[in-house]
Design an enzyme around this catalytic site. Structure first.
Site, PDB file in Angstrom:
ATOM      1  N   LYS A 181       3.935   7.485 -12.616  1.00  0.00           N
ATOM      2  CA  LYS A 181       2.763   8.367 -12.517  1.00  0.00           C
ATOM      3  C   LYS A 181       1.529   7.583 -12.876  1.00  0.00           C
ATOM      4  CE  LYS A 181       0.725  12.347 -12.023  1.00  0.00           C
ATOM      5  NZ  LYS A 181      -0.172  11.657 -11.060  1.00  0.00           N
TER       6      LYS A 181
ATOM      7  N   GLN B  30      -0.733   2.420 -18.440  1.00  0.00           N
ATOM      8  CA  GLN B  30      -0.285   3.777 -18.090  1.00  0.00           C
ATOM      9  C   GLN B  30       1.080   4.108 -18.703  1.00  0.00           C
ATOM     10  OE1 GLN B  30      -2.629   5.243 -15.593  1.00  0.00           O
ATOM     11  NE2 GLN B  30      -1.830   7.156 -16.424  1.00  0.00           N
TER      12      GLN B  30
ATOM     13  N   LYS C 241       0.220   5.206 -22.241  1.00  0.00           N
ATOM     14  CA  LYS C 241      -0.568   6.447 -22.201  1.00  0.00           C
ATOM     15  C   LYS C 241       0.338   7.631 -21.885  1.00  0.00           C
ATOM     16  CE  LYS C 241      -4.172   6.086 -19.571  1.00  0.00           C
ATOM     17  NZ  LYS C 241      -5.231   6.159 -18.524  1.00  0.00           N
TER      18      LYS C 241
ATOM     19  N   LYS D  22       0.576   2.508 -11.103  1.00  0.00           N
ATOM     20  CA  LYS D  22      -0.828   2.492 -10.675  1.00  0.00           C
ATOM     21  C   LYS D  22      -0.891   1.924  -9.270  1.00  0.00           C
ATOM     22  CE  LYS D  22      -4.985   3.445 -12.136  1.00  0.00           C
ATOM     23  NZ  LYS D  22      -5.399   4.442 -13.148  1.00  0.00           N
TER      24      LYS D  22
ATOM     25  N   GLY E 122      -5.934  10.376  -8.659  1.00  0.00           N
ATOM     26  CA  GLY E 122      -7.206   9.679  -8.482  1.00  0.00           C
ATOM     27  C   GLY E 122      -7.494   8.674  -9.585  1.00  0.00           C
ATOM     28  N   ASP E 123      -8.483   7.858  -9.345  1.00  0.00           N
ATOM     29  CA  ASP E 123      -9.058   6.933 -10.332  1.00  0.00           C
ATOM     30  C   ASP E 123     -10.423   6.558  -9.755  1.00  0.00           C
ATOM     31  OD1 ASP E 123      -8.156   5.240 -12.876  1.00  0.00           O
ATOM     32  OD2 ASP E 123      -9.246   3.850 -11.608  1.00  0.00           O
TER      33      ASP E 123
ATOM     34  N   THR F  45      -9.890  14.716 -17.977  1.00  0.00           N
ATOM     35  CA  THR F  45     -10.002  13.431 -18.678  1.00  0.00           C
ATOM     36  C   THR F  45     -11.191  13.459 -19.638  1.00  0.00           C
ATOM     37  OG1 THR F  45      -9.117  12.406 -16.692  1.00  0.00           O
ATOM     38  CG2 THR F  45      -9.983  10.933 -18.375  1.00  0.00           C
TER      39      THR F  45
ATOM     40  N   ASN G 107     -16.323  10.974 -12.508  1.00  0.00           N
ATOM     41  CA  ASN G 107     -15.533  12.114 -12.960  1.00  0.00           C
ATOM     42  C   ASN G 107     -15.381  12.171 -14.479  1.00  0.00           C
ATOM     43  OD1 ASN G 107     -12.415  12.874 -13.682  1.00  0.00           O
ATOM     44  ND2 ASN G 107     -13.371  14.343 -12.315  1.00  0.00           N
TER      45      ASN G 107
ATOM     46  N   SER H 288      -2.376  16.172 -15.002  1.00  0.00           N
ATOM     47  CA  SER H 288      -1.658  15.904 -13.750  1.00  0.00           C
ATOM     48  C   SER H 288      -0.193  16.334 -13.892  1.00  0.00           C
ATOM     49  CB  SER H 288      -1.698  14.416 -13.420  1.00  0.00           C
ATOM     50  OG  SER H 288      -2.891  14.069 -12.762  1.00  0.00           O
TER      51      SER H 288
END
Ligand code: NDP
Ligand code: 2IT
Length: 462
Positions: free
Chosen positions: A103, A124, A127, A139, A178-179, A223, A254, A394
Site C-alpha cells: 500500500k 511506507q 508508516k 510506492k 495519490g502522492d 493527511t 493536498n 486509505s
C-alpha cells in the site's frame, strides 16, 4: 530537492547493524535518497538491535528489510495534444508485504527515479505498520510532469500507465493511491482504465477515489488533519499547544492545505505557504479559501495570492534555504517534498525561535537537520508517524469498499483522530522504554520496526 545524504560509514555499537548499513550502501551506490532513509531508520534502531543481535542476524532480518520484495519498471508511451509520441518511465516498488497488501501512493513528478521510489517505499513499510492496520509497504509513480498538461493529456498518460500497472496490482495484492502530482483527477482516470481492462468492479484496488464511486469521506483531508492531530498530541505531551502560535507551511498541495485548515481550527495562525517557486507571507494570516481556489481549482502559482491580498508579500526562492523557512514562526510544517530543510534551513529556523517541526511530507528534513533540531530542543514529529493519517484513511477506504458501505465524514474523522492519537502514544512509549526522552524520530522507527520484525519472524525466511 536534491538529496543531502552524507555517505560516510555508520558508527553504531552494533557490528551487525554497521555491516548491514555498509553493505546496503555498497549495493545501492546511486540511490542517495534511499540510503539516506535506510541510514536514518537503521541507526536509530541501535538499542533494539543490540538487544536482539544474534536473533536478527540469524534471520537476516535487517538485510531483508532493506531489500524490496519486487521492483517493477515499465515504459509508458502516450500521445500529446500535438499528436507527438512521448515516453515516460513507470515504477512500482512492492517493498514489504508482511503486514498486508502493498500500500502506498503514486508520484508523478519529473524528479522521480528508482532511488526516490525506494526511499518512499521503505518509509511506507514503517508508516503503515504504525497505523496498526493490515497494510504492507509500497510506492510507485513516474517521471511524467503533469504541470501544464491538458486534462486529455493527463487522461491518456494515466490510461497508458495503468495498462501496464494493472498486471501487478489488485485489491488483495497492491493498492496504489495519490502522492505528489496525483490527486482525485488522476485516480479517476487510473480507476476507469483498470475497470475497463479487468471487466471487474474492484473498488478497493485504488484509494483516494472520488466520493461518487467508492472514495472515502475525509480521505482528501486526512493527511493534513492527521498531521495536526499528531502535533496536538506531541505539543500537549510537552506542555505546548497550537492555539495562538504562528505556523509556516511549505507546499500548497493536498497535505499543506488541509494541515492549514486543521491548524486554523485549533486557533493557530498560518502566516506563510509556498510552492516550488516561492512563498507568500501574510502577517494577518493566510486566507485559505484563496489558496484552495488557486491550487485546487485553477492549478495556478501561489504568487497569484497577491492579486487577491495585495498586502501580503511574495518571496521568490533563491539560495539553499527555501524562502518559506526564512519566516519567523513557532511551528514549522514541511508539507512539500524531501530534503526541503537542510542543516542551513534548520539553523535559520532555530535562530528564529521555532519550537516544533511536523513532517507532513516524506523525509522533508535531512538527517543533519533533524539532528540539529533535536540538539536544540526543537520537537520533531517524524513523517512516517505524523503523515500516516493519509494512508490510514486509505485503509479505512478499503474497509468501506469491502463492506460495500460508507461511513459519514465525522465517523471517518473520529477514527483518524483515534489512529493518530494512538500512533503518538506508541511513538512516545517506544522512546521512553529505550531511554530516548522526547526523540520521537527514533521512537517511531522503533515502534514500527518491532511490529514488522515480529511478523517477519513468524512468516519464516521469505
Ligand atoms: P501535491 O502534489 O498536492 O503538492 C505538492 C506541493 O509541494 C506543491 O505545492 C508543490 O509545488 C510543492 N513542492 C515544492 N517543491 C517541490 C518539489 N521539488 N517537488 C515536488 N513538489 C514540490 O502533493 P501532496 O500534498 O500530496 O504531497 C506533499 C508531500 O506529502 C509529499 O512529500 C508526499 O510524499 C507527502 N505525503 C502525501 C500524502 C497524501 O495523502 N497525499 C500522504 C503522506 C505524505 P509546485 O506546485 O510548484 O510543484
Ligand atoms: O506517502 C503516503 O503515505 C501517501 N502518499 C499516501 C498513500 C496511500 O496509500 O494513501
Amino acid at each position: 530537492m536534491n538529496s543531502s545524504c552524507t555517505l560516510d560509514s555508520p558508527q553504531t555499537k552494533s557490528e551487525y547493524l554497521n555491516d548491514v548499513i555498509s553493505k546496503t550502501m555498497a549495493k545501492n551506490p546511486n540511490e542517495p535518497e534511499f540510503l539516506q532513509a535506510v541510514k536514518e531508520v537503521l541507526s536509530s534502531l541501535e538499542p533494539v538491535v543490540l538487544k536482539h543481535e544474534t536473533e536478527y542476524k540469524d534471520l537476516a532480518l535487517l538485510e531483508r528489510v532493506v531489500e524490496p520484495e519486487r521492483i517493477i519498471t515499465f515504459r509508458v508511451p502516450w500521445i500529446d495534444d500535438n499528436g507527438k509520441a512521448r515516453v515516460n518511465r513507470g515504477f512500482r516498488v512492492q517493498f514489504n508485504g508482511t503486514l498486508g497488501p502493498y500500500k502506498g501512493g503514486l508520484r508523478f513528478h519529473p524528479t522521480v527515479n528508482q532511488s526516490i521510489m525506494k526511499f518512499l517505499g521503505f518509509e511506507q513499510i514503517f508508516k503503515n505498520a504504525l497505523t496498526c492496520l493490515p497494510i504492507g509497504g509500497g510506492k510507485g509513480g513516474s517521471d511524467f510532469d503533469p504541470k501544464g498538461k491538458s486534462d486529455n493529456e493527463i487522461m491518456r498518460f494515466c490510461q497508458s500507465f495503468m495498462t501496464e500497472l494493472q498486471k501487478h496490482i489488485g485489491q488483495d495484492v497492491d493498492v496504489p493511491a495519490g502522492d505528489i502530482g496525483v490527486g482525485a483527477r488522476e485516480i479517476g482516470f487510473l480507476f476507469g482504465q483498470y475497470r475497463r481492462i479487468k471487466n471487474n468492479y474492484e473498488a478497493g484496488v485504488l484509494t483516494g477515489k472520488g466520493l461518487d464511486y467508492g472514495g472515502s469521506l475525509a480521505r482528501k483531508e486526512a493527511t493534513g488533519y492527521g498531521l495536526i492531530y499528531f502535533m496536538r498530541e506531541m505539543l500537549a505531551a510537552n506542555g505546548l499547544n497550537l492555539s495562538g502560535n504562528t505556523v509556516i507551511i511549505s507546499g500548497s498541495g493536498n497535505v499543506a492545505i488541509y494541515a492549514a485548515e486543521k491548524a486554523l481550527s485549533y486557533g493557530a495562525k498560518v502566516v506563510a505557504m509556498s510552492d516550488s517557486n516561492g512563498c507568500i507571507y501574510d502577517k494577518d494570516g493566510i486566507k485559505l479559501d484563496i489558496i484552495k481556489e488557486l491550487k485546487e481549482v485553477k492549478r495556478a502559482r501561489i504568487k497569484e495570492y497577491l492579486n487577491h491580498c495585495p498586502n501580503a508579500e511574495y518571496k521568490e526562492n533563491n539560495g539553499e534555504i527555501p524562502a518559506v523557512y526564512t519566516i519567523k514562526a513557532d511551528i514549522v510544517l514541511p508539507c512539500a517534498t524531501q530534503n526541503d530543510i537542510t542543516l542551513a534551513g534548520a539553523k535559520a529556523l532555530v535562530e528564529n525561535g521555532a519550537k516544533a517541526v511536523g513532517e507532513g511530507a516524506n523525509m522533508p528534513c535531512t538527517n543533519e537537520a533533524i539532528e540539529y533540531f533535536l540538539k536544540n530542543n526543537v520537537l520533531v514529529a517524524p513523517g512516517k508517524a505524523a503523515n500516516a493519517g493519509g494512508v490510514a484513511t486509505s485503509a479505512l477506504e478499503m474497509c468501506q469498499n469491502s463492506m460495500r458501505y460508507f461511513w459519514s465524514f465525522d465517523e471517518v474523522d473520529k477514527k483518524l483522530d483515534g489512529i493518530m492519537t494512538n500512533i503518538f502514544a506508541e511513538t512516545k512509549k517506544a522512546a521512553e522504554v529505550y531511554g530516548l526522552g522526547n526523540n520521537y524520530v527514533a521512537g517511531a522507527n522503533i515502534a514500527a520496526f518491532r511490529k514488522i520484525a515480529k511478523a517477519m519472524k513468524s512468516q519464516g525466511l521469505i
